[in-house]
Design a protein around this motif. Structure first.
Motif, PDB file in Angstrom:
ATOM      1  N   UNK A  26      12.750   4.455   8.536  1.00  0.00           N
ATOM      2  CA  UNK A  26      13.688   4.536   7.419  1.00  0.00           C
ATOM      3  C   UNK A  26      12.922   4.899   6.148  1.00  0.00           C
ATOM      4  N   UNK A  27      13.359   5.924   5.418  1.00  0.00           N
ATOM      5  CA  UNK A  27      12.658   6.225   4.171  1.00  0.00           C
ATOM      6  C   UNK A  27      12.778   5.050   3.213  1.00  0.00           C
ATOM      7  N   UNK A  28      11.688   4.725   2.557  1.00  0.00           N
ATOM      8  CA  UNK A  28      11.710   3.597   1.622  1.00  0.00           C
ATOM      9  C   UNK A  28      11.148   2.332   2.223  1.00  0.00           C
ATOM     10  N   UNK A  29      11.076   2.272   3.552  1.00  0.00           N
ATOM     11  CA  UNK A  29      10.470   1.090   4.175  1.00  0.00           C
ATOM     12  C   UNK A  29       8.998   1.375   4.406  1.00  0.00           C
ATOM     13  N   UNK A  30       8.151   0.591   3.762  1.00  0.00           N
ATOM     14  CA  UNK A  30       6.706   0.759   3.898  1.00  0.00           C
ATOM     15  C   UNK A  30       6.073  -0.623   3.971  1.00  0.00           C
ATOM     16  N   UNK A  31       4.927  -0.741   4.665  1.00  0.00           N
ATOM     17  CA  UNK A  31       4.284  -2.058   4.736  1.00  0.00           C
ATOM     18  C   UNK A  31       3.804  -2.551   3.371  1.00  0.00           C
ATOM     19  N   UNK A  32       3.423  -1.626   2.496  1.00  0.00           N
ATOM     20  CA  UNK A  32       2.929  -2.055   1.185  1.00  0.00           C
ATOM     21  C   UNK A  32       1.614  -2.797   1.278  1.00  0.00           C
ATOM     22  N   UNK A  33       0.686  -2.220   2.063  1.00  0.00           N
ATOM     23  CA  UNK A  33      -0.604  -2.883   2.274  1.00  0.00           C
ATOM     24  C   UNK A  33      -1.378  -3.087   0.973  1.00  0.00           C
ATOM     25  N   UNK A  34      -1.172  -2.175   0.009  1.00  0.00           N
ATOM     26  CA  UNK A  34      -1.914  -2.283  -1.251  1.00  0.00           C
ATOM     27  C   UNK A  34      -1.598  -3.587  -1.968  1.00  0.00           C
ATOM     28  N   UNK A  35      -0.449  -4.168  -1.635  1.00  0.00           N
ATOM     29  CA  UNK A  35      -0.084  -5.420  -2.298  1.00  0.00           C
ATOM     30  C   UNK A  35      -0.979  -6.576  -1.888  1.00  0.00           C
ATOM     31  N   UNK A  36      -1.680  -6.423  -0.749  1.00  0.00           N
ATOM     32  CA  UNK A  36      -2.644  -7.447  -0.357  1.00  0.00           C
ATOM     33  C   UNK A  36      -3.695  -7.577  -1.452  1.00  0.00           C
ATOM     34  N   UNK A  37      -4.149  -6.408  -1.937  1.00  0.00           N
ATOM     35  CA  UNK A  37      -5.153  -6.420  -3.007  1.00  0.00           C
ATOM     36  C   UNK A  37      -4.564  -7.087  -4.255  1.00  0.00           C
ATOM     37  N   UNK A  38      -3.320  -6.702  -4.595  1.00  0.00           N
ATOM     38  CA  UNK A  38      -2.687  -7.292  -5.780  1.00  0.00           C
ATOM     39  C   UNK A  38      -2.635  -8.816  -5.662  1.00  0.00           C
ATOM     40  N   UNK A  39      -2.302  -9.298  -4.465  1.00  0.00           N
ATOM     41  CA  UNK A  39      -2.193 -10.755  -4.271  1.00  0.00           C
ATOM     42  C   UNK A  39      -3.549 -11.436  -4.442  1.00  0.00           C
ATOM     43  N   UNK A  40      -4.592 -10.813  -3.864  1.00  0.00           N
ATOM     44  CA  UNK A  40      -5.928 -11.422  -3.974  1.00  0.00           C
ATOM     45  C   UNK A  40      -6.383 -11.427  -5.428  1.00  0.00           C
ATOM     46  N   UNK A  41      -6.136 -10.302  -6.119  1.00  0.00           N
ATOM     47  CA  UNK A  41      -6.525 -10.211  -7.532  1.00  0.00           C
ATOM     48  C   UNK A  41      -5.774 -11.262  -8.338  1.00  0.00           C
ATOM     49  N   UNK A  42      -4.502 -11.415  -8.022  1.00  0.00           N
ATOM     50  CA  UNK A  42      -3.693 -12.398  -8.742  1.00  0.00           C
ATOM     51  C   UNK A  42      -4.271 -13.804  -8.567  1.00  0.00           C
ATOM     52  N   UNK A  43      -4.656 -14.115  -7.333  1.00  0.00           N
ATOM     53  CA  UNK A  43      -5.181 -15.461  -7.065  1.00  0.00           C
ATOM     54  C   UNK A  43      -6.535 -15.670  -7.737  1.00  0.00           C
ATOM     55  N   UNK A  44      -7.390 -14.636  -7.718  1.00  0.00           N
ATOM     56  CA  UNK A  44      -8.764 -14.798  -8.205  1.00  0.00           C
ATOM     57  C   UNK A  44      -8.885 -14.590  -9.715  1.00  0.00           C
ATOM     58  N   UNK A  45      -8.226 -13.532 -10.214  1.00  0.00           N
ATOM     59  CA  UNK A  45      -8.515 -13.123 -11.595  1.00  0.00           C
ATOM     60  C   UNK A  45      -7.307 -13.214 -12.525  1.00  0.00           C
ATOM     61  N   UNK A  46      -6.151 -13.553 -12.010  1.00  0.00           N
ATOM     62  CA  UNK A  46      -5.004 -13.740 -12.887  1.00  0.00           C
ATOM     63  C   UNK A  46      -4.081 -12.527 -12.952  1.00  0.00           C
ATOM     64  N   UNK A  47      -2.972 -12.732 -13.648  1.00  0.00           N
ATOM     65  CA  UNK A  47      -1.897 -11.740 -13.654  1.00  0.00           C
ATOM     66  C   UNK A  47      -2.298 -10.467 -14.383  1.00  0.00           C
ATOM     67  N   UNK A  48      -3.051 -10.608 -15.481  1.00  0.00           N
ATOM     68  CA  UNK A  48      -3.415  -9.424 -16.276  1.00  0.00           C
ATOM     69  C   UNK A  48      -4.204  -8.426 -15.457  1.00  0.00           C
ATOM     70  N   UNK A  49      -5.219  -8.917 -14.732  1.00  0.00           N
ATOM     71  CA  UNK A  49      -6.021  -8.026 -13.896  1.00  0.00           C
ATOM     72  C   UNK A  49      -5.168  -7.430 -12.780  1.00  0.00           C
ATOM     73  N   UNK A  50      -4.286  -8.249 -12.208  1.00  0.00           N
ATOM     74  CA  UNK A  50      -3.408  -7.763 -11.137  1.00  0.00           C
ATOM     75  C   UNK A  50      -2.530  -6.629 -11.653  1.00  0.00           C
ATOM     76  N   UNK A  51      -2.037  -6.762 -12.887  1.00  0.00           N
ATOM     77  CA  UNK A  51      -1.186  -5.718 -13.454  1.00  0.00           C
ATOM     78  C   UNK A  51      -1.979  -4.426 -13.643  1.00  0.00           C
ATOM     79  N   UNK A  52      -3.226  -4.535 -14.104  1.00  0.00           N
ATOM     80  CA  UNK A  52      -4.076  -3.354 -14.264  1.00  0.00           C
ATOM     81  C   UNK A  52      -4.295  -2.658 -12.928  1.00  0.00           C
ATOM     82  N   UNK A  53      -4.690  -3.453 -11.930  1.00  0.00           N
ATOM     83  CA  UNK A  53      -4.980  -2.881 -10.615  1.00  0.00           C
ATOM     84  C   UNK A  53      -3.738  -2.202 -10.053  1.00  0.00           C
ATOM     85  N   UNK A  54      -2.580  -2.860 -10.233  1.00  0.00           N
ATOM     86  CA  UNK A  54      -1.329  -2.326  -9.703  1.00  0.00           C
ATOM     87  C   UNK A  54      -0.972  -1.014 -10.404  1.00  0.00           C
TER      88      UNK A  54
END
Lengths: 124, 180
Positions: B38-66
């Protein structure tokens, strides 16, 4: 380390909530129900209501000529229309509640309706 | 004419963001290569990085990376400024907003899996609203909601589990990035 060790109590809760959202999404998305009848309007006024369970063919007179509407196997379509661009004819079969074919030049419209008529921001 | 030299000094924080964004971009390329029905359905693997960044470095860094991931990913995959890019941007903004709220939940009870599920639902919600308002102005798009919701839940749990596992296994200490 097992995967389950990474799930905290709240995670189960959020997952359950997500599952509930998924389960609720199915009936909500298809709330309009099954198609039951086709409403034909001419000049904005109801001209006929066709039961979709009965195959029928109806001729609707309009200012340009006759628009022919046919019901077949729980679907409805505009068979022919005197309008210049034939949009409503080319739209083909309508089967889902809320679907509508409008033959604007001849002031005829055909709309499929289900048990409940849901709000439709497109047609009103 | 005098030659002017513009010197950009990159802080360790900048290096860290660049490194993590590169990982996220790599994962979004892998994401794009996975065929799904289905178009639009994707695993979104990059969000794994966002989650790790969020846990380690906070929301600001996660927003930059995203944000870097969305822009660079769009350039690399050739959809920069196309409708797909704006869908991606909307999804990222919506999920970052959800993550901003989700990290405030007590950590004792709610971990990366919760964040991931909430972000996935916000992601698809934002994208559906944009699609309805702009790309497909017809209520028919909402007929796809059940499928998108199911995909958001499934991939949200999977990505969250991967992020939680990586967070548990990677050393918690922040390795000092080498100075250029």
């Amino acid at each position: 380390m097992s995967w389950r060790a990474h799930l905290r109590p709240g995670d189960w809760l959020v997952a359950a909530l997500g599952l509930a959202v998924c389960a609720a999404a199915f009936p909500l998305a298809w709330q309009a129900g099954v198609a039951e009848k086709a409403v034909i309007r001419r000049g904005g006024e109801a001209f006929a209501e066709l039961d979709l369970s009965r195959n029928r063919r109806i001729e609707v007179p309009g200012p340009l000529g006759t628009t022919v509407v046919a019901v077949d196997q729980r679907r409805v379509r505009v068979v022919s229309d005197p309008g210049p661009r034939q949009y409503c004819v080319r739209q083909g079969w309508l089967a889902r509640p809320g679907e509508i074919a409008i033959c604007a030049p001849n002031q005829v419209s055909v709309q499929v309706q289900g048990g409940k008529s849901a709000y439709d921001s497109l047609s009103y | 004419m005098t030659r002017s030299v513009i010197e950009l000094t990159a802080t360790p924080e900048d290096h860290r963001i660049a490194r993590l964004a590169a990982a996220a971009i790599g994962l979004s390329l892998i994401d794009a290569a996975i065929p799904l029905p289905l178009p639009g359905v994707k695993p979104g693997l990059a969000n794994i990085v966002t989650l790790i960044v969020l846990a380690r470095y906070g929301w600001g860094t996660a927003a930059w990376v995203s944000a870097l991931r969305v822009f660079a990913g769009g350039l690399l995959l050739g959809y920069f400024l196309s409708p797909g890019f704006f869908m991606s941007l909307t999804g990222a903004v919506a999920s970052l907003a959800a993550l901003g709220l989700a990290v405030r939940l007590p950590r004792r009870w709610f971990g990366p899996v919760s964040w991931s599920i909430l972000a996935a639902f916000a992601h698809i919600g934002g994208q559906l609203l944009l699609a309805r308002a702009w790309l497909i102005p017809h209520n028919g798009v909402f007929l796809l909601v059940p499928f998108f919701a199911a995909a958001a839940l499934a991939f949200g749990i999977i990505n969250g589990l991967i992020a939680a596992r990586l967070l548990a296994e990677l050393p918690a200490a922040d390795p000092e990035p080498p100075h250029a």
